[in-house]
Design a protein around this motif. Structure first.
Motif, PDB file in Angstrom:
ATOM      1  N   THR A   7      30.245  37.680  24.986  1.00 46.90           N
ATOM      2  CA  THR A   7      31.601  37.759  24.448  1.00 46.90           C
ATOM      3  C   THR A   7      32.333  38.929  25.086  1.00 46.90           C
ATOM      4  OG1 THR A   7      30.785  36.912  22.328  1.00 46.90           O
ATOM      5  CG2 THR A   7      32.960  37.947  22.331  1.00 46.90           C
ATOM      6  N   LEU A   8      33.524  38.660  25.596  1.00 44.44           N
ATOM      7  CA  LEU A   8      34.358  39.705  26.195  1.00 44.44           C
ATOM      8  C   LEU A   8      35.017  40.495  25.074  1.00 44.44           C
ATOM      9  CD1 LEU A   8      35.442  40.779  28.927  1.00 44.44           C
ATOM     10  CD2 LEU A   8      37.378  39.244  28.626  1.00 44.44           C
ATOM     11  N   ILE A   9      34.765  41.811  25.022  1.00 43.84           N
ATOM     12  CA  ILE A   9      35.322  42.619  23.943  1.00 43.84           C
ATOM     13  C   ILE A   9      36.409  43.574  24.410  1.00 43.84           C
ATOM     14  CG2 ILE A   9      33.315  42.509  22.440  1.00 43.84           C
ATOM     15  CD1 ILE A   9      32.594  45.324  23.501  1.00 43.84           C
ATOM     16  N   LYS A  10      36.489  43.822  25.715  1.00 44.75           N
ATOM     17  CA  LYS A  10      37.534  44.694  26.248  1.00 44.75           C
ATOM     18  C   LYS A  10      38.275  43.963  27.358  1.00 44.75           C
ATOM     19  CE  LYS A  10      35.448  49.118  25.221  1.00 44.75           C
ATOM     20  NZ  LYS A  10      35.012  50.403  25.777  1.00 44.75           N
ATOM     21  N   SER A  11      39.526  44.313  27.540  1.00 44.46           N
ATOM     22  CA  SER A  11      40.365  43.676  28.541  1.00 44.46           C
ATOM     23  C   SER A  11      39.916  44.043  29.955  1.00 44.46           C
ATOM     24  CB  SER A  11      41.808  44.118  28.340  1.00 44.46           C
ATOM     25  OG  SER A  11      42.622  43.629  29.377  1.00 44.46           O
ATOM     26  N   ILE A  12      40.186  43.135  30.891  1.00 44.65           N
ATOM     27  CA  ILE A  12      39.859  43.415  32.289  1.00 44.65           C
ATOM     28  C   ILE A  12      41.048  44.007  33.042  1.00 44.65           C
ATOM     29  CG2 ILE A  12      38.025  41.720  32.416  1.00 44.65           C
ATOM     30  CD1 ILE A  12      39.997  39.863  33.854  1.00 44.65           C
ATOM     31  N   ALA A  13      42.134  44.250  32.331  1.00 45.30           N
ATOM     32  CA  ALA A  13      43.294  44.893  32.963  1.00 45.30           C
ATOM     33  C   ALA A  13      42.915  46.307  33.394  1.00 45.30           C
ATOM     34  CB  ALA A  13      44.461  44.944  31.988  1.00 45.30           C
ATOM     35  N   PRO A  17      38.350  45.414  40.943  1.00 45.27           N
ATOM     36  CA  PRO A  17      38.422  43.995  41.298  1.00 45.27           C
ATOM     37  C   PRO A  17      37.073  43.276  41.191  1.00 45.27           C
ATOM     38  CG  PRO A  17      39.675  45.289  42.854  1.00 45.27           C
ATOM     39  CD  PRO A  17      38.969  46.265  41.955  1.00 45.27           C
ATOM     40  N   ARG A  18      35.978  43.941  41.535  1.00 49.87           N
ATOM     41  CA  ARG A  18      34.655  43.303  41.429  1.00 49.87           C
ATOM     42  C   ARG A  18      34.333  42.940  39.992  1.00 49.87           C
ATOM     43  NH1 ARG A  18      29.993  46.446  44.581  1.00 49.87           N
ATOM     44  NH2 ARG A  18      30.167  47.604  42.661  1.00 49.87           N
ATOM     45  N   GLN A  19      34.703  43.811  39.050  1.00 53.68           N
ATOM     46  CA  GLN A  19      34.437  43.528  37.646  1.00 53.68           C
ATOM     47  C   GLN A  19      35.282  42.360  37.157  1.00 53.68           C
ATOM     48  OE1 GLN A  19      35.123  47.278  35.735  1.00 53.68           O
ATOM     49  NE2 GLN A  19      33.144  48.112  36.394  1.00 53.68           N
ATOM     50  N   ARG A  20      36.515  42.271  37.623  1.00 52.71           N
ATOM     51  CA  ARG A  20      37.375  41.141  37.256  1.00 52.71           C
ATOM     52  C   ARG A  20      36.780  39.829  37.743  1.00 52.71           C
ATOM     53  NH1 ARG A  20      43.662  42.794  38.100  1.00 52.71           N
ATOM     54  NH2 ARG A  20      43.532  44.858  37.203  1.00 52.71           N
ATOM     55  N   VAL A  21      36.283  39.828  38.976  1.00 53.99           N
ATOM     56  CA  VAL A  21      35.692  38.613  39.549  1.00 53.99           C
ATOM     57  C   VAL A  21      34.452  38.198  38.760  1.00 53.99           C
ATOM     58  CG1 VAL A  21      34.526  37.707  41.595  1.00 53.99           C
ATOM     59  CG2 VAL A  21      36.627  39.012  41.838  1.00 53.99           C
ATOM     60  N   ILE A  22      33.646  39.162  38.370  1.00 50.25           N
ATOM     61  CA  ILE A  22      32.431  38.858  37.610  1.00 50.25           C
ATOM     62  C   ILE A  22      32.788  38.231  36.266  1.00 50.25           C
ATOM     63  CG2 ILE A  22      30.495  39.909  36.384  1.00 50.25           C
ATOM     64  CD1 ILE A  22      30.317  41.911  38.728  1.00 50.25           C
ATOM     65  N   VAL A  23      33.770  38.795  35.581  1.00 48.14           N
ATOM     66  CA  VAL A  23      34.175  38.255  34.279  1.00 48.14           C
ATOM     67  C   VAL A  23      34.691  36.832  34.438  1.00 48.14           C
ATOM     68  CG1 VAL A  23      35.862  38.500  32.412  1.00 48.14           C
ATOM     69  CG2 VAL A  23      34.613  40.500  33.231  1.00 48.14           C
ATOM     70  N   LYS A  24      35.524  36.596  35.441  1.00 48.42           N
ATOM     71  CA  LYS A  24      36.056  35.251  35.673  1.00 48.42           C
ATOM     72  C   LYS A  24      34.950  34.270  36.058  1.00 48.42           C
ATOM     73  CE  LYS A  24      40.426  36.019  35.012  1.00 48.42           C
ATOM     74  NZ  LYS A  24      41.169  35.408  33.917  1.00 48.42           N
ATOM     75  N   VAL A  46      24.250  40.297  36.236  1.00 48.42           N
ATOM     76  CA  VAL A  46      25.706  40.250  36.123  1.00 48.42           C
ATOM     77  C   VAL A  46      26.152  40.993  34.866  1.00 48.42           C
ATOM     78  CG1 VAL A  46      27.633  38.679  35.684  1.00 48.42           C
ATOM     79  CG2 VAL A  46      25.983  38.149  37.461  1.00 48.42           C
ATOM     80  N   ILE A  47      25.441  40.787  33.773  1.00 47.46           N
ATOM     81  CA  ILE A  47      25.779  41.458  32.519  1.00 47.46           C
ATOM     82  C   ILE A  47      25.645  42.971  32.677  1.00 47.46           C
ATOM     83  CG2 ILE A  47      25.039  41.812  30.139  1.00 47.46           C
ATOM     84  CD1 ILE A  47      24.307  38.807  30.118  1.00 47.46           C
ATOM     85  N   PHE A  48      24.649  43.413  33.415  1.00 52.00           N
ATOM     86  CA  PHE A  48      24.445  44.849  33.624  1.00 52.00           C
ATOM     87  C   PHE A  48      25.659  45.496  34.274  1.00 52.00           C
ATOM     88  CE2 PHE A  48      22.936  48.407  36.237  1.00 52.00           C
ATOM     89  CZ  PHE A  48      22.365  49.197  35.250  1.00 52.00           C
ATOM     90  N   LYS A  49      26.312  44.770  35.179  1.00 52.40           N
ATOM     91  CA  LYS A  49      27.464  45.321  35.895  1.00 52.40           C
ATOM     92  C   LYS A  49      28.715  45.427  35.022  1.00 52.40           C
ATOM     93  CE  LYS A  49      26.012  43.825  40.445  1.00 52.40           C
ATOM     94  NZ  LYS A  49      26.096  45.032  41.250  1.00 52.40           N
ATOM     95  N   ILE A  50      28.794  44.613  33.958  1.00 54.63           N
ATOM     96  CA  ILE A  50      29.979  44.651  33.092  1.00 54.63           C
ATOM     97  C   ILE A  50      29.587  44.900  31.634  1.00 54.63           C
ATOM     98  CG2 ILE A  50      31.413  43.224  34.589  1.00 54.63           C
ATOM     99  CD1 ILE A  50      30.766  40.877  32.644  1.00 54.63           C
ATOM    100  N   ALA A  51      28.491  45.605  31.414  1.00 52.84           N
ATOM    101  CA  ALA A  51      27.967  45.825  30.064  1.00 52.84           C
ATOM    102  C   ALA A  51      28.969  46.539  29.164  1.00 52.84           C
ATOM    103  CB  ALA A  51      26.667  46.603  30.134  1.00 52.84           C
ATOM    104  N   HIS A  52      29.827  47.361  29.726  1.00 53.21           N
ATOM    105  CA  HIS A  52      30.802  48.099  28.935  1.00 53.21           C
ATOM    106  C   HIS A  52      31.972  47.224  28.482  1.00 53.21           C
ATOM    107  CE1 HIS A  52      32.065  48.226  33.103  1.00 53.21           C
ATOM    108  NE2 HIS A  52      33.291  48.482  32.701  1.00 53.21           N
ATOM    109  N   LEU A  53      32.052  45.997  28.989  1.00 54.87           N
ATOM    110  CA  LEU A  53      33.152  45.093  28.634  1.00 54.87           C
ATOM    111  C   LEU A  53      32.732  43.962  27.710  1.00 54.87           C
ATOM    112  CD1 LEU A  53      34.752  44.647  32.178  1.00 54.87           C
ATOM    113  CD2 LEU A  53      35.471  46.211  30.377  1.00 54.87           C
ATOM    114  N   VAL A  54      31.432  43.734  27.554  1.00 56.70           N
ATOM    115  CA  VAL A  54      30.948  42.562  26.825  1.00 56.70           C
ATOM    116  C   VAL A  54      29.917  42.934  25.767  1.00 56.70           C
ATOM    117  CG1 VAL A  54      31.342  40.993  28.758  1.00 56.70           C
ATOM    118  CG2 VAL A  54      29.131  42.100  28.518  1.00 56.70           C
TER     119      VAL A  54
END
Length: 60
Positions: A7-13, A17-24, A46-54
């Motif tokens: 679940t995405l809990i924080k905005s990707i704004a 750019p790499r983190q945005r691509v991973i989320v998408k 993949v989750i490890f790279k964006i753990a602070h957002l999900v």
């Protein structure tokens, strides 16, 4: 085999750019959107790279 509910809990704004691509690529669009993916090494990486957002939950 178990699955992971991501679940995405924080905005990707204003994120890298790499983190945005991973989320998408996971299929997450808006904040509080969720997807279910298989629990494997690729998904965990993949989750490890964006753990602070999900948040991640195990689902059977």
């Amino acid at each position: 085999m178990t699955n992971l509910k991501i679940t995405l809990i924080k905005s990707i704004a204003h994120r890298e750019p790499r983190q945005r691509v991973i989320v998408k690529s996971l299929g997450l669009g808006r904040v509080h959107s969720s997807v279910v993916r298989p629990d494997n090494a690729a998904t965990r990486g993949v989750i490890f790279k964006i753990a602070h957002l999900v948040t991640v939950e195990e689902v059977k």
